[in-house]
Design a protein around this motif. Structure first.
Motif, PDB file in Angstrom:
ATOM      1  N   MET A  72     125.935  84.107 188.610  1.00 40.71           N
ATOM      2  CA  MET A  72     125.786  84.553 189.993  1.00 40.71           C
ATOM      3  C   MET A  72     124.968  85.833 190.085  1.00 40.71           C
ATOM      4  O   MET A  72     124.154  86.003 190.991  1.00 40.71           O
ATOM      5  CB  MET A  72     127.156  84.755 190.632  1.00 40.71           C
ATOM      6  CG  MET A  72     127.842  83.478 191.051  1.00 40.71           C
ATOM      7  SD  MET A  72     129.265  83.775 192.114  1.00 40.71           S
ATOM      8  CE  MET A  72     128.496  84.400 193.601  1.00 40.71           C
ATOM      9  N   SER A 123     121.333  84.942 189.852  1.00 41.65           N
ATOM     10  CA  SER A 123     120.728  84.046 190.838  1.00 41.65           C
ATOM     11  C   SER A 123     121.118  84.445 192.259  1.00 41.65           C
ATOM     12  O   SER A 123     120.296  84.965 193.021  1.00 41.65           O
ATOM     13  CB  SER A 123     121.140  82.599 190.554  1.00 41.65           C
ATOM     14  OG  SER A 123     122.552  82.445 190.568  1.00 41.65           O
ATOM     15  N   VAL A 124     122.375  84.230 192.627  1.00 41.01           N
ATOM     16  CA  VAL A 124     122.816  84.479 194.005  1.00 41.01           C
ATOM     17  C   VAL A 124     122.610  85.934 194.396  1.00 41.01           C
ATOM     18  O   VAL A 124     122.059  86.243 195.465  1.00 41.01           O
ATOM     19  CB  VAL A 124     124.298  84.083 194.170  1.00 41.01           C
ATOM     20  CG1 VAL A 124     124.770  84.360 195.587  1.00 41.01           C
ATOM     21  CG2 VAL A 124     124.499  82.615 193.819  1.00 41.01           C
ATOM     22  N   ARG A 129     119.116  86.982 195.097  1.00 44.18           N
ATOM     23  CA  ARG A 129     118.454  86.266 196.180  1.00 44.18           C
ATOM     24  C   ARG A 129     118.598  86.957 197.535  1.00 44.18           C
ATOM     25  O   ARG A 129     117.682  86.959 198.350  1.00 44.18           O
ATOM     26  CB  ARG A 129     119.033  84.846 196.267  1.00 44.18           C
ATOM     27  CG  ARG A 129     118.348  83.931 197.255  1.00 44.18           C
ATOM     28  CD  ARG A 129     116.979  83.510 196.754  1.00 44.18           C
ATOM     29  NE  ARG A 129     116.356  82.554 197.669  1.00 44.18           N
ATOM     30  CZ  ARG A 129     115.157  82.030 197.493  1.00 44.18           C
ATOM     31  NH1 ARG A 129     114.454  82.366 196.446  1.00 44.18           N
ATOM     32  NH2 ARG A 129     114.669  81.179 198.360  1.00 44.18           N
ATOM     33  N   GLU A 172     126.893  77.536 194.804  1.00 43.68           N
ATOM     34  CA  GLU A 172     126.307  78.844 195.064  1.00 43.68           C
ATOM     35  C   GLU A 172     124.991  79.034 194.333  1.00 43.68           C
ATOM     36  O   GLU A 172     124.006  79.518 194.892  1.00 43.68           O
ATOM     37  CB  GLU A 172     127.296  79.942 194.648  1.00 43.68           C
ATOM     38  CG  GLU A 172     128.570  79.981 195.470  1.00 43.68           C
ATOM     39  CD  GLU A 172     128.331  80.455 196.883  1.00 43.68           C
ATOM     40  OE1 GLU A 172     128.580  81.627 197.165  1.00 43.68           O
ATOM     41  OE2 GLU A 172     127.882  79.633 197.717  1.00 43.68           O
ATOM     42  N   THR A 173     124.966  78.674 193.062  1.00 41.11           N
ATOM     43  CA  THR A 173     123.740  78.872 192.293  1.00 41.11           C
ATOM     44  C   THR A 173     122.639  77.926 192.766  1.00 41.11           C
ATOM     45  O   THR A 173     121.455  78.279 192.730  1.00 41.11           O
ATOM     46  CB  THR A 173     124.008  78.697 190.800  1.00 41.11           C
ATOM     47  OG1 THR A 173     124.665  77.438 190.566  1.00 41.11           O
ATOM     48  CG2 THR A 173     124.903  79.818 190.269  1.00 41.11           C
ATOM     49  N   ALA A 218     121.026  79.453 195.814  1.00 45.04           N
ATOM     50  CA  ALA A 218     120.145  80.580 195.505  1.00 45.04           C
ATOM     51  C   ALA A 218     118.738  80.137 195.136  1.00 45.04           C
ATOM     52  O   ALA A 218     117.800  80.937 195.178  1.00 45.04           O
ATOM     53  CB  ALA A 218     120.735  81.401 194.359  1.00 45.04           C
TER      54      ALA A 218
END
Length: 249
Positions: free
Chosen positions: A52, A55-56, A59, A210-211, A214
């Motif tokens: 996370m 990536s998230v 972002r 979630e990923t 992103a």
């Protein structure tokens, strides 16, 4: 039974963490829980994964820390039957007036992000049976706090939660509940609190969602929105594990 929450995110100094947690869990939170109208108190520790963070968290746009606070290590949630109970008298004013050992311990909190929220809607997941209504949220959570930069973004995000994300939670193995809140006091416009039966269930079932998000806006309600139309608070969205009350195994 628990329509409102006070959410406090913060950090702690390494050399005082153990002493602070002993005071918080053994003394302060049990007292807070006895306040009239308080339905539950829960303390969580950040469990954000490297995936996370890579990536998230890269972002989303972030506000200046001076606008929000920067704390992300711990999340203290207090549930109440009605948001007015946080204002009359004010829990924030009461905590600011603490003296003695309470004041010493409270002053250890670094970069606090303190917000008051009122629930607007929720959806129950398949594991709702694991939590009695109106009691402490699940052993694992994810909480996001954000603003939208335009009315169009607000509308798109609302449609996405209604048509995509919340129906997903309703059928997701390991999910207990998801709640969407409006902010009454503080920087965010909304907050979303997801509850899971375990941090492992969240990682297995929810984190891939979630990923994937992103990597770019999905088809549907968000596909026309640039990702910078959404601004997340520092540390948001944050997975976390409950450390008080202790999780029974």
């Amino acid at each position: 039974m628990d329509k409102a929450i006070w959410a406090l995110w913060y950090d702690l100094p390494d050399d005082r963490t153990e002493h602070y947690l002993a005071w918080l869990h053994g003394d302060y939170l049990p007292r807070l829980k006895q306040r009239p109208g308080i339905t539950w108190v829960a303390h969580y520790k950040n469990a954000t994964s490297p995936a996370m963070l890579g990536s998230v968290h890269r972002r989303f746009s972030r506000p200046p820390a001076a606008e929000t606070g920067s704390g992300t290590q711990y999340v203290l949630l207090t549930g109440a039957v009605d948001p007015l109970l946080f204002f009359a008298p004010s829990v924030l004013d009461e905590e600011a007036a603490r003296t003695g050992l309470d004041r010493e311990m409270l002053d250890l909190r670094i970069g606090p992000q303190s917000y008051l929220f009122n629930e607007t809607y929720r959806v129950n997941g398949p594991e709702l049976r694991l939590r009695v209504p109106g009691t402490t949220p699940g052993p694992a959570i994810q909480m996001g706090m954000l603003r939208m930069k335009s009315v169009e973004a607000q509308h798109a995000v609302g449609k996405w939660y209604a048509n995509s994300r919340l129906p997903l939670i309703a059928g997701m193995p390991g999910a207990i509940c998801a709640r969407v809140y409006s902010c009454l006091c503080g920087w965010p416009e909304i907050a979303v609190l997801y509850e899971f039966e375990s941090i492992e269930a969240r990682a297995r079932e929810f984190e891939p969602q979630e990923t994937a998000l992103a990597k770019g806006p999905p088809a549907g309600e968000l596909h026309q929105l640039p990702m910078d139309a959404l601004v997340h608070a520092p540390g948001s969205p944050m997975p976390a594990i409950r450390i008080w009350p202790p999780v029974e195994h």
